[in-house]
Design a protein around this motif. Structure first.
Motif, PDB file in Angstrom:
ATOM      1  N   ALA A   1       0.817  -1.163   0.074  1.00 52.64           N
ATOM      2  CA  ALA A   1       0.019   0.023   0.100  1.00 52.64           C
ATOM      3  C   ALA A   1       0.960   1.070   0.164  1.00 52.64           C
ATOM      4  CB  ALA A   1      -0.841  -0.143   1.310  1.00 52.64           C
ATOM      5  N   ALA A   2       2.054   1.179   0.721  1.00 51.38           N
ATOM      6  CA  ALA A   2       3.100   2.341   0.588  1.00 51.38           C
ATOM      7  C   ALA A   2       3.467   2.466  -0.890  1.00 51.38           C
ATOM      8  CB  ALA A   2       4.211   2.098   1.394  1.00 51.38           C
ATOM      9  N   TYR A   3       3.787   1.438  -1.689  1.00 51.44           N
ATOM     10  CA  TYR A   3       4.146   1.552  -2.984  1.00 51.44           C
ATOM     11  C   TYR A   3       3.100   2.470  -3.823  1.00 51.44           C
ATOM     12  CZ  TYR A   3       5.541  -0.040  -7.685  1.00 51.44           C
ATOM     13  OH  TYR A   3       5.861  -0.026  -8.938  1.00 51.44           O
ATOM     14  N   ASP A   4       1.771   1.919  -3.721  1.00 52.32           N
ATOM     15  CA  ASP A   4       0.625   2.730  -4.417  1.00 52.32           C
ATOM     16  C   ASP A   4       0.593   3.876  -3.765  1.00 52.32           C
ATOM     17  OD1 ASP A   4       0.048   0.204  -5.861  1.00 52.32           O
ATOM     18  OD2 ASP A   4      -1.619  -0.226  -4.859  1.00 52.32           O
ATOM     19  N   ALA A   5       0.611   4.245  -2.562  1.00 51.02           N
ATOM     20  CA  ALA A   5       0.467   5.653  -2.059  1.00 51.02           C
ATOM     21  C   ALA A   5       1.464   6.626  -2.666  1.00 51.02           C
ATOM     22  CB  ALA A   5       0.752   5.367  -0.569  1.00 51.02           C
ATOM     23  N   VAL A   6       2.667   6.399  -2.791  1.00 49.52           N
ATOM     24  CA  VAL A   6       3.717   7.192  -3.281  1.00 49.52           C
ATOM     25  C   VAL A   6       3.593   7.516  -4.824  1.00 49.52           C
ATOM     26  CG1 VAL A   6       5.708   5.662  -3.844  1.00 49.52           C
ATOM     27  CG2 VAL A   6       5.894   7.907  -3.293  1.00 49.52           C
ATOM     28  N   ARG A   7       2.943   6.335  -5.480  1.00 51.88           N
ATOM     29  CA  ARG A   7       2.701   6.834  -7.063  1.00 51.88           C
ATOM     30  C   ARG A   7       1.624   7.585  -7.111  1.00 51.88           C
ATOM     31  NH1 ARG A   7       5.836   3.705 -10.519  1.00 51.88           N
ATOM     32  NH2 ARG A   7       4.187   3.890 -12.155  1.00 51.88           N
ATOM     33  N   VAL A   8       0.455   7.194  -6.239  1.00 49.16           N
ATOM     34  CA  VAL A   8      -0.743   8.251  -6.557  1.00 49.16           C
ATOM     35  C   VAL A   8      -0.408   9.682  -5.967  1.00 49.16           C
ATOM     36  CG1 VAL A   8      -3.069   8.853  -5.500  1.00 49.16           C
ATOM     37  CG2 VAL A   8      -2.460   6.269  -6.213  1.00 49.16           C
ATOM     38  N   GLY A   9       0.389   9.647  -4.813  1.00 41.03           N
ATOM     39  CA  GLY A   9       0.655  11.124  -4.381  1.00 41.03           C
ATOM     40  C   GLY A   9       1.603  11.709  -5.152  1.00 41.03           C
ATOM     41  N   VAL A  10       2.552  11.183  -5.799  1.00 41.00           N
ATOM     42  CA  VAL A  10       3.422  12.176  -6.620  1.00 41.00           C
ATOM     43  C   VAL A  10       2.677  12.404  -7.956  1.00 41.00           C
ATOM     44  CG1 VAL A  10       5.354  11.778  -8.511  1.00 41.00           C
ATOM     45  CG2 VAL A  10       5.634  10.938  -6.182  1.00 41.00           C
ATOM     46  N   ARG A  11       1.630  11.715  -8.393  1.00 40.54           N
ATOM     47  CA  ARG A  11       0.932  12.259  -9.425  1.00 40.54           C
ATOM     48  C   ARG A  11       0.057  13.441  -9.043  1.00 40.54           C
ATOM     49  NH1 ARG A  11      -2.939   7.296 -11.261  1.00 40.54           N
ATOM     50  NH2 ARG A  11      -3.907   9.229 -12.582  1.00 40.54           N
ATOM     51  N   ALA A  12      -0.341  13.443  -8.039  1.00 37.70           N
ATOM     52  CA  ALA A  12      -1.309  14.493  -7.371  1.00 37.70           C
ATOM     53  C   ALA A  12      -0.550  15.980  -7.102  1.00 37.70           C
ATOM     54  CB  ALA A  12      -1.889  14.096  -6.057  1.00 37.70           C
ATOM     55  N   LEU A  13       0.852  15.830  -6.554  1.00 38.05           N
ATOM     56  CA  LEU A  13       1.735  16.815  -6.647  1.00 38.05           C
ATOM     57  C   LEU A  13       1.990  17.461  -8.002  1.00 38.05           C
ATOM     58  CD1 LEU A  13       4.249  15.817  -3.823  1.00 38.05           C
ATOM     59  CD2 LEU A  13       2.228  17.242  -3.311  1.00 38.05           C
ATOM     60  N   VAL A  14       2.302  16.679  -8.857  1.00 39.63           N
ATOM     61  CA  VAL A  14       2.420  17.271 -10.211  1.00 39.63           C
ATOM     62  C   VAL A  14       1.403  17.772 -10.940  1.00 39.63           C
ATOM     63  CG1 VAL A  14       3.372  16.497 -12.561  1.00 39.63           C
ATOM     64  CG2 VAL A  14       4.330  15.548 -10.453  1.00 39.63           C
ATOM     65  N   ALA A  15       0.373  17.175 -10.640  1.00 37.02           N
ATOM     66  CA  ALA A  15      -0.860  18.014 -11.184  1.00 37.02           C
ATOM     67  C   ALA A  15      -1.584  19.252 -10.579  1.00 37.02           C
ATOM     68  CB  ALA A  15      -1.964  16.665 -10.972  1.00 37.02           C
ATOM     69  N   ALA A  16      -1.333  19.067  -8.915  1.00 36.77           N
ATOM     70  CA  ALA A  16      -1.694  20.452  -8.644  1.00 36.77           C
ATOM     71  C   ALA A  16      -0.552  21.539  -8.512  1.00 36.77           C
ATOM     72  CB  ALA A  16      -1.598  20.260  -6.906  1.00 36.77           C
ATOM     73  N   GLY A  17       0.777  21.205  -8.694  1.00 37.99           N
ATOM     74  CA  GLY A  17       1.858  22.416  -9.091  1.00 37.99           C
ATOM     75  C   GLY A  17       2.267  22.778  -7.752  1.00 37.99           C
ATOM     76  N   ALA A  18       3.412  23.539  -7.807  1.00 34.92           N
ATOM     77  CA  ALA A  18       4.180  23.919  -6.609  1.00 34.92           C
ATOM     78  C   ALA A  18       3.588  24.685  -5.684  1.00 34.92           C
ATOM     79  CB  ALA A  18       5.703  24.533  -7.207  1.00 34.92           C
ATOM     80  N   ASN A  19       2.800  25.502  -6.027  1.00 36.68           N
ATOM     81  CA  ASN A  19       2.159  26.686  -5.191  1.00 36.68           C
ATOM     82  C   ASN A  19       0.597  26.067  -4.798  1.00 36.68           C
ATOM     83  OD1 ASN A  19       4.289  28.372  -5.533  1.00 36.68           O
ATOM     84  ND2 ASN A  19       3.409  28.916  -7.679  1.00 36.68           N
TER      85      ASN A  19
END
Length: 539
Positions: free
Chosen positions: A443-461
């Motif tokens: 579940a940690a493997y899936d969590a980081v993949r989903v989380g990185v997708r979210a960060l990239v989509a949301a943007g730095a600010n």
């Protein structure tokens, strides 16, 4: 003529490449002025060599090889243009040192300006009469990219933090989670074109205070995504800070239903204790038990499991005694086991002891073997100790487990066919962890993949609301190694199948899968239970 052109092209290539390298700030190179003078001297020497070869009686003239005027009608013009190119290159590389105001610019703009100056001076020479072959050769030099700027990295850095129990209680899950995260980040960096992921792991020792200190450290450094912590007590310790600072927290192990709060920054990629409690009670009922005596570690997660087992069992008509809870720092389990023994004796036959804890469960089982009457009940475990290496490494714990039903314990299971589809990935993580990785670690493997997708989509600010929305969108129906992810209104995994793991003795003690539980339409209602038992020992 062919040799002249080749030599001219070679010198142009070498000189212009050196200028580009200097502008890009090549570390440890010679000063630009020294190198340019060397290249200019090399060009003059090669020009003199060509003149000697063309002179009467020279190597070329005397050998019968045609001279430049014989190959090209515009030989004189070509030779003159060659000398002009030589003078231009000598000026670029010779006695005009950089201004004293500062070093050559090391960025793209500075390099482009210097490159533009070189190009313009060479092109002014080329506009004058020049041998056709030399024009072609020089054009080829430019076409080959001699003046192209070195590639500059434009990838966005995505920082991911992790709060894991690498040491102490919970270290089994902590270390398999670390291996899963490291493999996931490595794969992400091979796949992402415009982002590079870095991972910063903090060892919490499954201590809420250390988890809070680790969170403050990571959040203070600007980390917006944290995987873990894995226990509910640790999640509770950082929950308010995560909401205040707008940091996404995705736990791969916390199950306390009391932490299920809508619209916060806490997400959990495993179901709550309501689902696991139901799976456990279904197995106990399937085994024909009439009474449950609970024994649990007094922390947020294991308290929640004990409460959920009590509620589900009561709904099924199974009697649940008061049980006993022990403090997290307990090392002497005598008092706890004596209290449990008294309740087991009072209950009579068909009694189950439900033990919810972490790796200290090995000590509990080892000590239980010396308490009279406890071996008359069947013992069941929770997810916190399932597949823990400490239990199968302790001979006394193994002996007691073997005598009392092999200690079946539930873990979130992978969907059907996942082990075959992801065989190479599972093997890679298991090899890195030096232990079998379960669905909580995955579940940690899936969590980081989903989380990185979210960060990239949301943007730095992005603010907290934007990050939460981006993560919810990225997680919705995401098909990961742990199956399709469906979150409930609180941001927790709605449901999942479970597998029961037991301590079985074949050639040596080891954890074996001995049953399954499949949820029904209501994830907290009765599901379908199958029991296979320990593998038979060959005789």
């Amino acid at each position: 003529m062919g040799r002249d052109v080749a030599m001219l092209a070679q010198v142009l290539h070498t000189t212009l490449r050196a200028i580009g390298s200097e502008a890009a700030g090549t570390a440890g190179s010679e000063p630009l002025t020294t190198r340019k003078r060397a290249y200019a001297a090399e060009l003059r020497a090669q020009s003199a060599e060509r003149r000697d070869q063309r002179a009467p009686g020279g190597a070329s003239g005397g050998s019968g090889v045609p001279t430049v005027p014989q190959l090209c009608p515009s030989a004189a013009a070509g030779a003159d243009a060659g000398r002009k190119v030589s003078r231009v290159l000598e000026t670029v590389g010779g006695g005009n040192p950089p201004p004293e105001a500062g070093p050559l610019p090391g960025n793209d703009q500075g390099m482009a300006q210097r490159r533009g100056g070189v190009e313009s001076r060479i092109l002014r020479v080329l506009r004058r009469p020049l041998a056709d072959g030399a024009v072609v050769a020089l054009a080829s030099v430019f076409a080959l990219g001699t003046l192209s700027a070195p590639a500059q990295s434009s990838k966005t850095e995505v920082r991911v933090g992790a709060l894991l129990s690498i040491t102490g209680a919970g270290s089994s899950l902590g270390n398999t989670s670390r291996a899963a995260l490291e493999v996931a980040v490595k794969r992400l960096n091979h796949q992402l074109k415009n982002a590079h992921v870095t991972l910063d792991i903090v060892d919490t020792g499954q201590d809420p205070d250390r988890a809070k200190a680790g969170f403050d450290k990571l959040a203070g450094e600007g980390v917006k995504l944290i995987i873990g912590p894995q226990s509910s007590s640790e999640v509770a310790a950082i929950m308010d800070a995560a909401n205040q600072r707008g940091v996404l927290v995705v736990s791969q192990g916390s199950t306390a239903s009391s932490l299920g709060i809508p619209n916060d920054m806490i997400f959990r990629f495993v179901p709550t204790d309501h689902v696991e409690g139901r799976a456990t009670v279904d197995l106990i009922k399937n085994d024909g038990k009439k009474t449950i005596v609970p024994l649990w570690r007094n922390d947020r997660g294991n308290q929640g499991l004990a409460d959920s087992v009590r509620a589900a069992a009561t709904a099924e008509g199974i009697t649940v005694t008061d049980g006993f809870s022990y403090a997290p720092n307990t090392t002497d389990f005598g008092a706890a086991l004596q209290a449990v023994a008294q309740q087991v004796a009072k209950a009579g036959g068909d009694t189950a002891v439900y033990l919810a804890g972490f790796e200290e469960v090995a000590d509990v089982l080892a000590a239980a073997g010396s308490v009279q009457g406890l071996d008359q009940a069947t013992w069941y475990g929770g997810d916190g100790s399932a597949q823990a290496k400490q239990l199968v490494d302790d001979a006394q714990a193994v002996a007691f487990a073997e005598k009392t039903g092999s200690f079946p314990s539930p873990l979130v299971a992978l969907p059907k066919g996942a082990e075959n589809r992801h065989h190479a990935l599972l093997k890679q993580i298991t090899r890195r962890a030096k232990a079998t990785v379960d669905a909580f670690g995955l579940a940690a493997y899936d969590a980081v993949r989903v989380g990185v997708r979210a960060l990239v989509a949301a943007g730095a600010n992005a603010d907290a609301a934007a990050l939460r929305s981006a993560f919810t969108n990225a997680a919705d129906d995401y098909k990961g190694i742990t199956g399709k992810i469906e979150l409930d209104q609180n941001g927790d995994r709605a449901s999942a199948p479970y597998a029961f793991w037991s301590i079985c003795f074949k050639k040596s003690p080891a954890w074996h899968r001995t049953g399954t539980w499949t949820p029904g339409a209501d994830p907290t209602g009765p599901g379908r239970t199958t029991v296979t038992g320990c593998p038979k020992t060959k005789t």
